[in-house]
Design an enzyme around this catalytic site. Sequence first.
Site, mmCIF file in Angstrom:
data_model
loop_
_atom_site.group_PDB
_atom_site.id
_atom_site.type_symbol
_atom_site.label_atom_id
_atom_site.label_comp_id
_atom_site.label_asym_id
_atom_site.label_seq_id
_atom_site.Cartn_x
_atom_site.Cartn_y
_atom_site.Cartn_z
ATOM 1 N N ASP A 194 0.262 -7.474 1.651
ATOM 2 C CA ASP A 194 0.692 -6.088 1.798
ATOM 3 C C ASP A 194 2.215 -5.976 1.853
ATOM 4 O OD1 ASP A 194 0.397 -3.355 1.945
ATOM 5 O OD2 ASP A 194 0.109 -3.323 4.118
ATOM 6 N N SER B 71 4.609 2.646 7.970
ATOM 7 C CA SER B 71 4.284 1.427 7.233
ATOM 8 C C SER B 71 5.443 1.000 6.334
ATOM 9 C CB SER B 71 3.044 1.642 6.369
ATOM 10 O OG SER B 71 1.888 1.669 7.157
ATOM 11 N N HIS C 63 0.820 -1.217 0.000
ATOM 12 C CA HIS C 63 0.000 0.000 0.000
ATOM 13 C C HIS C 63 0.851 1.263 0.000
ATOM 14 C CE1 HIS C 63 0.415 0.019 4.529
ATOM 15 N NE2 HIS C 63 0.423 1.310 4.304
#
Length: 359
Positions: free
Chosen positions: A128, A210, A98
Amino acid sequence: MNNRRKNIFLYVFITLCLIGAGLMFYFSLNPKIEKGGYNKTPSKKVTSPKVKVSESIENIYDATVMIKVYKNGNITSTGSGFIYRKAGNYAYLLTNQHVVGNYKKVGVYLSSGEEVDGDVLGSDEYMDIAVVRIDAKYAKEVARINAKDSFKIGDPIYTIGTPVSEVHFNTVTSGIISGIDRKITVSVKSPHDWIQKTIQVDAAINPGNSGGPLVNEAGEVIGINSIKLVDSKIEGMAFSIKISDVMKHIDNLESGKGITRPTLGIRFIDVNDALAIRPEGIDIPKGVNYGAIVHETIPGSAAHNKLKKGDIILRINKEEVSNQAYLKYLLYQYHPGDVINIEFLRNGKPYNVDVKLQS
């Protein structure tokens, strides 16, 4: 007579002293147990050499990078990543899917202050994860990977990443492992949810973190920070993808092949999704509150001639199917060509069938 009394008194006194000394010695060796059966003796303080945070992150700090995504020359999003391998002319980074999205080129900002071009080789939106490649000459350090899952609840951990902006490049936070193998439901392409197996930590993970590494006390990467549970009433709950799960697919991602997963060739409805079930005229037997209902089978698929509309899948290889997201999670533990056993209800009666999975 007086001498005799003195001798008796002395004898009694010495005896009492010996008894008292014996009792003191006994209780010093045996914990004091009070009413209720609890051990009230203070435990001995156990100390161990303390590892400095700076020592734990010394290597991984320079292996951690900031990922920048550009559109028409403007930054649209940022994230973090880390160099996990260097071979020949290239160095390879891991980050979240992402973070890079569908872009093939990203900017990679290094601890040296340089920003270089990165090529996105492969990614997977369900797990992911994504692999980015840069020129090897820019890789100052390479992260040490520990894919043994040797961590335990309560173990100290550190996270490194760049929250918000470049100003906060490679911010380090600390905490402990709060949970292992937490199954988090992630929306990928509605309504196709995916269950991700994660490590739960209490360290602060903010937007921009992230893709950064989750590191143990030895400075080894054990996870990739990905998901944060965001709620105004909840704090201190963050989640990381296990590096052991990631490394199983690393070769395919590096080569751009992606991750091949098996399929049954069926569309599902959750047993508890009353709005979707009602117009289909499907009856749910009384007492059945879990499972995935077969809504449609695809002609030529693995399960086309084995299952039909209205069947309620309850278990795969004896493991209970709570809903369609969990069915997918169980299914993706296998490979195309594997044979699985499916237990299901048809018109309220139990059946089971073996199905060979396709890709």
